[in-house]
Design an enzyme around this catalytic site. Structure first.
Site, mmCIF file in Angstrom:
data_model
loop_
_atom_site.group_PDB
_atom_site.id
_atom_site.type_symbol
_atom_site.label_atom_id
_atom_site.label_comp_id
_atom_site.label_asym_id
_atom_site.label_seq_id
_atom_site.Cartn_x
_atom_site.Cartn_y
_atom_site.Cartn_z
ATOM 1 N N ASN A 27 24.712 3.973 21.952
ATOM 2 C CA ASN A 27 24.224 4.889 20.917
ATOM 3 C C ASN A 27 24.849 4.466 19.597
ATOM 4 O O ASN A 27 25.989 4.798 19.298
ATOM 5 C CB ASN A 27 24.615 6.324 21.280
ATOM 6 N N GLU A 37 22.773 12.528 26.720
ATOM 7 C CA GLU A 37 21.849 11.541 26.166
ATOM 8 C C GLU A 37 22.163 10.134 26.667
ATOM 9 O O GLU A 37 21.252 9.336 26.924
ATOM 10 C CB GLU A 37 21.901 11.588 24.638
ATOM 11 N N ARG A 60 22.198 21.112 7.207
ATOM 12 C CA ARG A 60 20.807 20.952 6.788
ATOM 13 C C ARG A 60 20.151 22.311 6.584
ATOM 14 O O ARG A 60 20.415 23.262 7.308
ATOM 15 C CB ARG A 60 20.020 20.165 7.837
ATOM 16 N N ASP A 98 31.678 23.816 10.976
ATOM 17 C CA ASP A 98 32.209 23.683 12.331
ATOM 18 C C ASP A 98 32.120 25.051 13.015
ATOM 19 O O ASP A 98 32.690 26.030 12.527
ATOM 20 C CB ASP A 98 33.660 23.199 12.283
ATOM 21 N N ARG A 112 19.838 3.531 22.141
ATOM 22 C CA ARG A 112 19.178 4.668 21.515
ATOM 23 C C ARG A 112 18.629 4.224 20.169
ATOM 24 O O ARG A 112 19.364 3.745 19.304
ATOM 25 C CB ARG A 112 20.152 5.823 21.305
ATOM 26 N N HIS A 136 15.967 14.449 18.778
ATOM 27 C CA HIS A 136 16.751 14.914 19.932
ATOM 28 C C HIS A 136 15.955 14.786 21.237
ATOM 29 O O HIS A 136 16.224 15.490 22.205
ATOM 30 C CB HIS A 136 17.203 16.375 19.771
#
Length: 380
Positions: free
Chosen positions: A7, A367, A220, A261, A73, A162
């Site tokens: 990744n 993942e 975001r 966080d 990935r 995702h």
């Protein structure tokens, strides 16, 4: 066979070495701050952990031997790839041709592919696309109500991200429920997305042309009125690049609460800090909006709501606030189970009440393992 799952980010590289098909992890590690003079890496072999600081010039500084296959990935596959594929020259050119859709991630992933091909030329390379799982979404859903020629000329459409995580959870729930399920999957981390799964197939997802679409996230904004952009540019006398940075790096929970966080946010929430309370209210309401939308899209036939990723797996406060807001759908929470179900402590399972119309699961996503499975399926 020994198989490496890779990744690669813009300045990071994470990997796991598996023995397949047993899915046994032999080694795992990460390289941080690639391209700087204060890079560092961490490698785990069994119970032994090695952490060192070193100058990592680029993605070619990693050398591995005895690997038969490497799964990479790749964040963006555009509308070209709906599944993982064996990498050849044509695939490399196509990934490069759509790098404009993911300028930070695809070029870095390509550097990783070239580096591993140079280091272990006999290993077969596989591209695993984060957008692939969402390519089953139909045209009426993935198109935007903008001039159609933008789609024809410039590939402007919803892609979703995702996908490796959503695919992993879908496969996991297919095994749990022993059928192709209808699911609403909430991948809740610093980046967050929600997907609607009908009979094991993705029919909609919250992220869009970029990962900034959808729900409010760590930094975001998620969905906003686009006119805010030109308005703020004029008021602040700034360019588009500045606004884009603000919406991607200084918005979401960070923009409202001043932090992103979730551990810090939970502590401040319990201390009743008002901006944090407001941020949590906004955040969870937007998650609920998408869950409700997908509940309708699935015709009210939902086998499970699933929480996953860092926040979904470990943040009982976020889960509680979301589930409590779903009471009109007949969803209830078992507060004790919710507090006990923390994936980083090794606990997964159902957190909904026994009377809940829809069971709510907390599940660990993986993942890297999804990459390994896809790669083994292709080359094994």
């Amino acid at each position: 066979m020994k198989l490496l799952s890779v990744n690669a980010g813009s300045s990071t590289l994470k990997f796991r070495l598996y023995e397949m098909p047993e899915e046994r992890v032999l080694t795992k590690g990460s390289f941080e701050r690639i391209g700087t003079d204060d890079g560092d890496y961490t490698i785990r072999v069994g119970d032994e952990k090695i952490h060192k600081t070193a100058e990592l010039h680029d993605h070619n500084d990693d050398s591995l031997d005895e690997i038969e296959a490497v799964g990479h990935r790749i964040v963006h596959g555009g509308n070209k790839y709906s599944k993982s594929v064996l990498i050849n020259d044509r695939v490399l050119k196509e990934i490069e041709s759509i790098s404009g859709l993911a300028p930070l991630h695809n070029p870095a992933a390509l550097r990783g592919v070239h580096a591993f091909h140079e280091a272990i030329p006999k290993a077969q390379m596989v591209a695993c696309f984060d957008t692939a799982f969402h390519q089953t979404i139909d045209e009426a859903t993935y198109l935007y109500p903008v001039p159609y020629e933008w789609y024809i000329k410039y590939d402007v459409r919803k892609y979703g991200f995702h996908g490796l995580s959503h695919k992993f959870i879908t496969e996991k729930m297919t095994s749990v429920l022993t059928k192709k399920p209808n699911l609403i999957i909430c991948h809740i981390g610093n980046g967050a997305s929600i997907s609607a799964i009908k009979e094991g197939i993705c029919i909609d997802t919250s992220m869009g042309f970029t990962p900034n679409a959808g729900i409010m996230m760590g930094t975001r904004s998620g969905d906003i009125d686009y006119s805010i952009i030109s308005y703020i540019m004029k008021k602040e006398e700034r360019n588009l690049e500045w606004v884009d940075h603000q919406l991607n790096k200084s918005s979401g929970l960070q923009g409202i609460a001043g932090m992103n966080d979730l551990r810090d946010i939970d502590r401040a929430y319990l201390a009743n800090e008002q901006k944090v309370v407001l941020a949590i209210s906004m955040y969870t309401s937007r998650i609920v909006d998408y869950i409700a939308k997908y509940y309708v899209k699935l015709g009210g036939h939902v086998d499970a709501i699933c929480f996953t990723a860092g926040g979904g797996e470990n943040d009982d406060i976020i889960r509680q606030e979301v589930v409590n807001k779903l009471y009109p759908l007949g969803v209830t929470l078992n507060e004790e189970r919710n507090k006990e179900t923390i994936v980083r402590r090794g606990v997964e399972g159902i957190i909904s009440g026994d009377d809940s119309r829809i069971p709510v699961y907390v599940l660990a996503t993986d993942e890297e393992l999804m990459i390994a499975r896809d790669t083994y399926h292709i080359v094994g």
